[in-house]
Each structure stands twice: as C-alpha cells, then as structure tokens.
Design an enzyme around this catalytic site. Structure first.
Site, PDB file in Angstrom:
ATOM      1  N   GLU A  30       0.815  -1.220   0.000  1.00 49.84           N
ATOM      2  CA  GLU A  30       0.000   0.000   0.000  1.00 49.84           C
ATOM      3  C   GLU A  30       0.846   1.266   0.000  1.00 49.84           C
ATOM      4  OE1 GLU A  30      -0.624  -2.668   1.811  1.00 49.84           O
ATOM      5  OE2 GLU A  30      -2.583  -3.324   1.080  1.00 49.84           O
ATOM      6  N   HIS A  87     -11.432  -5.267   8.142  1.00 46.67           N
ATOM      7  CA  HIS A  87     -12.214  -5.064   6.917  1.00 46.67           C
ATOM      8  C   HIS A  87     -13.471  -4.230   7.170  1.00 46.67           C
ATOM      9  CE1 HIS A  87      -9.653  -8.403   5.731  1.00 46.67           C
ATOM     10  NE2 HIS A  87     -10.059  -8.302   4.490  1.00 46.67           N
TER      11      HIS A  87
END
Lengths: 389, 324
Positions: free
Chosen positions: B60, B129
């Site tokens: 990321e 999540h």
C-alpha cells in the site's frame, strides 16, 4: 580486528560472509583497503586505473570542471556549517566527503532526467543549477523547500528516510507512459536500505521495469549506527534478489561515479530497467550539526578516510598530468571564497515569512476551513497593531 | 437517467473521468482483470489497457508513493486501497508526503491523487475489513476528505475528486455498494465540498455521512409517524466541513445529533459538536449528542450489530436530546 557476528562459529555461510566482507567491520580500518569488487578509475593517489567494464574519456577541461564543482560544493557546505554554528541556520546536514559521489552522479544526468534527493544532496543540487541559497531556506526555517522541482528536474529534499524512492519509481513509470527519452535517479543512504519503502521501490521498479537508478551513498553511518546494523551483505548485492543489477563504485572517485551512473542511466533510458549503485564513501562530518560523532566512532577511522579524499585525488591527477597549473587552482579557490561570501550574505538577507503565509499553499484550490482560520488569525494579529508582535 | 448501484455508479464515474482525461490512471491491488474485490473497477482495464489500469504489487505504501511520483509527472492517479484497515501501511506516504508536498513546494507542485477507501462495517467481514479511519485523515492538513453515501454522489463526486488539484481521500461505504438509485449523468452536480439536506425537518438536525446516511434517513422516516421531524444532512465533505449549512440547520432546530460508525471518542462528531457549540450556543436547546462506535477495536462480526449505531441507537440519541 573483526566484529563478532552472531552465530558465526562453525556456520559455513556466516564464515564465508565474514571472509568476504571484511570491509564492513566497524573498526578503525573500515574501508582502509578498497574492497575488491569496487569500480575505481582514479586512485586516492590520483592515478588513472582501468576497469574492464567501465571507462571514461574526459577532456582536460571536463576534468577541471569536475574539480571546480567539487571545490565549490565543499565551500558551500563549509559556509552552511559555519552559518549554523553562528545561529543563522537551525541545522545543516553536511555532505563533507561525499562530493565525488554527488558530482559524479549529478553530472551524469541529462536535462531530461529527474533527480530525487534526500536532504544531503547539495552537490547534486549544484549540478541541477539550484541556487545554493535556496537550499538554506529549509535549514533556516523560512520554508520547507524553495525551488521549483520542474524547473530544475530536481525534486524537493525529502526528510522521511526512503520515501522519495517510491516517488522516483512512480515518476519513472510516468516517463514510460510518456515514451520519453529520460530516466530518474533517486538518492538515499545506507540506513534507508532498511526502510520498507525502499524495498517496495525495488520491487516496483523491477516488476514494471522502470527507468530508475537507485543511487545509494553508503557513507558507513546512519547517524550513530554503523552499516552492520542495516545489512549482513554488501548493499549493492541486495539488487540481485529483486531481479536487477547492483554495482559498487568508489564513491570518492568522481570519474568512476560519473562512468557508472552514466551507464546505468543509459541502460534505464534504453528500457533495460533499474540499477542499484552503491557508492562506497564516508561521511567525514557529523550526521548533522546537531550530532556528535566522537560518541560512537574512533578518530582513526576518519584519518584513514582523509587519505581517500575525493577532491585531493583529482587535484593530484591534474597536477601530475599537467592539466592545470597553480594559477588554475588559485582561481578556483578565489571563486570558492566569493561563492562562500555570496551565500552568507544572501542567507542573512533571507526575510522571515509573513505569519499569514502559514496558510498559503496548503491546498491548490480554495478551502473553507483554512480561509476561516486565516481570517481569524489576521484579525487577531491586527489587535496588536502598533505594538511589537 | 439510469438505475445504478453505488459500486456501478463509481465505476461509471471512473470510466467517464478516464474518457475525459487521458492522464487519469487507476491503480491498486486486483483492480485489473478482477475489477477490484468489490468490482468498482470492473471492465476498466479491458477498455483502457494495462498502462492506465495498473494491477500493483501488494504494497500500500508503494501504491501511494508511486502515485505521487506519477502525479509529479503530470498524471492523475486514482488509487484503490482494498479495505479500510489496509490503509495504515500507506499512512506514512499519505500523511508525510501526499498531504505536505504542495506546501513544501510553496505551491509549485500539485498532487491530484485520489485515494479510494471502501470503509465501514456491516458486511460480516473478518478483522481489519470494517473500519472507519476518516478522523486520522481529517486531522491532517493538506488532504481533502469526502464520503459518498449514494449512487448519485458516487458517480459525480468521484469525477470531482479526480478533477481536483488537491489530494482527496474518498470514502465509499462498502455495505451500501449494492444500493440502487436513479443517476442523471448529465446533471450539474453539487460542489463536492458542500453538504446536502436530504430530508428537511424542524425538530432535530441529524448529521451523517457515508454508510450512516441511509440509517438516519430511515430513522427520520420512522419517527415522522410519531410526529417528530428530523432534518437529515449528508455532510459529504468531511474536510472541509460545510459549516454554514450545518449552523443554519441547527439554528432552526436547536437540537443536533451526529452519527458515524467510527468511535465517538475523538471522532469527527467531536469536532462538529465543538463548532456548533461555538457558533450556535444561544440557539441550542440541548447539548449536541453523538451516536457512534465504541472506543474499542472493531469487534468480531457476530457482535458488529451491537457496535454499529443502528436506527434504534440513532433514535435513542434523538430522544436524549429532548431530555434537556
């Protein structure tokens, strides 16, 4: 004297590594003898030597120009250290000892190439025609970076260690998409090789075959931490695990740095992907003016490296080969003195920014919150009208 | 006019932006052939090619760091962070570089980078999540932070974010990806730093964004039958806030409830409440109250219905404003 690596006894891999990597041991002989795989074209004594893979053909004028670059950037650096000592700069990160790595690689760049520096690349900035006074703004605290990166193809100084390696790879991916005849070079130090971003940058550059040269100045020290705290293998060898070539060059040899970087940039431009260059050099000064190297390294180490000074060897070469006379050296000294005076004068003339400039340039487009805060603070300041604030 | 889900509306918005400007790129993990785990980038690589829709390594920080480099070269990258909880490896690049580089350059550099983050809970997912990390980013000067709540905004706001010369953190409520609405593509959209009154009312101002907008609209519909009138505002922009719209509403109603999935403590609601108190002190009939997540890590999904403020929790908070 040898460092005691953990678990080395009886472990063939460690033993082999130790036999090979004597030059990374943290003792007074650090780097005193050049490691065998080092690309060198000019010895510390000023002798031209051949290398099977790299050569360079420089006119006398080009060699004199390199000498001039080296002397002038050292002078700028010296003046900045003095300005810090006199309270005119908050801090300064000296490039002392790394002039050849920076000038050699910096002069390898074409105008179209883009360079991404750390905060110590004053020599590369010089090669990219950035006014030295502009470098001082950051360290004087009047701005965070005062030059136009696009004008010089020299990005702003990056202080977070290793962040700029990803920017350089992204920029290189842009070059690929533009189909441009250009490459990027990104500077970082031995300590940065431990950062995740640098390793991610290696991966990205490799899988996208990005036209980027990773130029690592291994100056042996990350503030107080010697190279052994970052790596058990020579840094240039890291590249092979990522799938691109790595090469170690004598970072105090401006000829070799120029030749090796030129070749790596050419390869990048021609679509052969990234190269890692480890410029093996030495930070002769403190990490910054706030640092005290006497707490962690022995004086003998510095003395050993002084014999390998990047400027003296070029001077010796010019003398020996009668490529320059005393008049030339005197003129460069005089030019350096003038430059130092000029940098000092213009540093002292740098105005403090207006308080409301805090709010400028945070956003490119109008931003309601900042407009509100700016107006409130302007009104607050007006309350002091006529008094000192 | 076409009926689109939120996911499809953002997809069409991306497609339009890519058609309009060849410098727009999409990059992220699995955004190519797969079309993203939520299919928001579905079909884009097929139509725009691998050099404009880039499947990236699983890193990321690398996504944001290289996007910055591409932006420096004149591109307008739209980065997908696969899930909210995975933005943290990129936090360094977002906070120390993306947010600060334009200032560092004294305005000479612009970084038109969009960071899309599917956010929030309610889908029964595993840890990391279901998070709502918006306050980390609204706290960082140099970033614009927006959240869409419906397909109309999804279509238009993503294009506005891409056209904006500033870095934009773009939150997408993942549990609303499949909500449908009529989208008029040719409509002139509301500026993306403005809030919007979605349901006018007179008794309490209810402020929400992202996934909580729908919950609050349902809450307003539920209490309308009891004769209580809630004014529901979709904030849309979290930094900057459309404070004038908020203040105007609270001056009218005298009561305010702020709802978000993120923990109440040090959440965006705290900032809004402080600002309302300062600007509307004499109009307030009750303290500004907040409905939100607890000051805990996001719980296992079997407990998420207890963690997330639902219709009843919002209405309970509304009731409490009448206790003063």
């Amino acid at each position: 004297m040898r460092v005691n690596w953990p678990n080395q006894d009886g472990d063939p891999i460690s033993t082999a590594l130790n036999a090979q990597e004597r030059h990374v041991t943290p003792d007074a002989s650090r780097g005193a003898e050049a490691p065998p795989e080092l690309v060198q074209l000019l010895t510390p004594e000023g002798e031209r030597v051949e290398h099977p893979a790299y050569d360079i053909d420089l006119t006398p004028e080009e060699v004199r120009d390199l000498y001039r670059d080296l002397v002038l950037v050292r002078r700028v650096d010296m003046e900045a250290v003095a300005l810090q000592r006199q309270g005119e700069l908050g801090i300064w990160a000296s490039l002392l000892g790394q002039e050849a790595a920076q000038i050699g690689s910096g002069r390898a760049l074409t105008d179209a190439d883009m360079a991404f520096p750390t905060y110590r690349e004053h020599g590369v900035a010089w090669c990219r025609d950035v006014d030295p006074v502009n470098l001082l703004g950051l360290f004087r605290g009047v701005n965070h970076g005062g030059w136009d990166p696009a004008e010089h193809n020299f990005h702003l100084y990056t202080i977070v260690i290793g962040s700029q390696t990803l920017h350089a790879v992204g920029y290189a991916m842009g070059i690929q998409r533009d189909g441009a005849d250009a490459a990027t070079i990104v500077y970082f130090g031995d300590g940065a090789t431990s950062q995740g971003d640098v390793n991610e940058a290696f991966i990205w550059a490799s899988v996208f075959n990005a036209p980027v040269v990773f130029f690592c100045q291994n100056n042996q020290w990350a503030i107080s931490e010697p190279l052994e705290k970052q790596s058990k293998i020579p840094l240039y060898r890291r590249a092979s695990g990522f799938g691109f070539p790595g090469i170690r060059v004598d970072g105090n040899d401006v000829f070799a740095c120029l030749a090796v970087t030129r070749q790596a940039l050419k390869n990048a431009r021609e679509g052969q992907g990234p190269t890692l260059i480890e410029a093996f050099t030495y930070r002769m000064g403190a990490h910054t003016t706030s640092d005290d190297p006497t707490r962690y390294r022995v004086a003998g180490e510095l003395e050993a490296w002084k014999l390998k000074d990047p400027i003296e060897r070029v001077k010796a070469y010019l003398f020996k080969n009668q490529l320059a006379d005393q008049e030339f050296f005197d003129s460069i000294e005089a030019e350096a003195a003038d430059l130092g005076r000029d940098v000092r004068k213009r540093c002292l003339e740098m105005p403090d920014p207006h308080p409301l400039e805090i709010f400028d340039h945070v956003y490119s487009e109008p931003h309601a919150l900042l407009a509100e805060e700016r107006a409130q603070y302007a009104a607050y300041l007006e309350g002091f009208e006529g008094s000192e604030r | 006019m076409s009926t689109l889900t939120l996911a499809k509306a953002i997809n069409e918005g991306l497609r339009t932006a890519m058609e309009d400007d060849s410098k727009v790129l999409v990059m992220g993990e699995d955004v190519g052939k797969l079309g993203g785990v939520f299919r928001v980038t579905d079909g884009l690589q097929k139509d725009f090619g691998e050099s404009r829709v880039i499947d990236t390594p699983l890193a990321e920080s690398g996504i944001i760091g290289t996007a910055i480099g591409l932006a420096l070269r004149g591109y307008r990258p739209v980065c997908e962070i696969q899930f909210d909880g995975f933005v943290f490896p990129a936090a360094d690049q977002i906070i120390t570089q993306l947010a600060k580089m334009p200032l560092r350059s004294l305005g000479k550099l612009k970084l038109p980078v969009v960071v899309r983050i599917p956010c929030g809970g309610g889908i029964g997912a595993v840890e990391h999540h279901s998070e709502s990390p918006e306050a980390y980013f609204t706290h960082t000067g140099g970033l614009r932070v927006v959240a869409c709540s419906n397909p109309v905004d999804g279509f238009h706001m993503i294009q506005q974010a891409i056209r904006c010369d500033d870095p934009v953190i773009f939150f997408e409520p993942k549990r609303r990806y499949w909500e449908k609405a009529e989208v008029e593509k040719g409509a002139v959209p509301l500026a993306f730093d403005r809030g919007q009154v979605l349901r006018p009312g007179t008794d309490v101002t209810v402020l929400a964004y992202g996934p909580m907008v729908k919950t609050c609209l349902e809450a307003a519909a539920a209490v309308a039958e009891e004769g209580r009138s809630l004014e529901v505002i979709d904030l849309r922009s979290l930094n900057p806030l459309d404070t004038e719209l908020i203040f105007e509403s609270v001056r009218k109603t005298g009561r305010c409830v702020i709802a978000h999935e993120a923990p109440v403590y040090s959440g965006l609601g705290a900032e809004i409440a402080a600002r309302i108190t300062e600007a509307c002190f004499y109009n307030l009939e009750a303290p500004v109250l907040r409905a939100g997540g607890f000051s805990t890590p996001y719980p296992p999904s079997r407990l998420e219905d207890h963690y997330l403020p639902d219709l009843d929790r919002v209405l309970d908070t509304v009731d409490r404003t009448f206790a003063f």
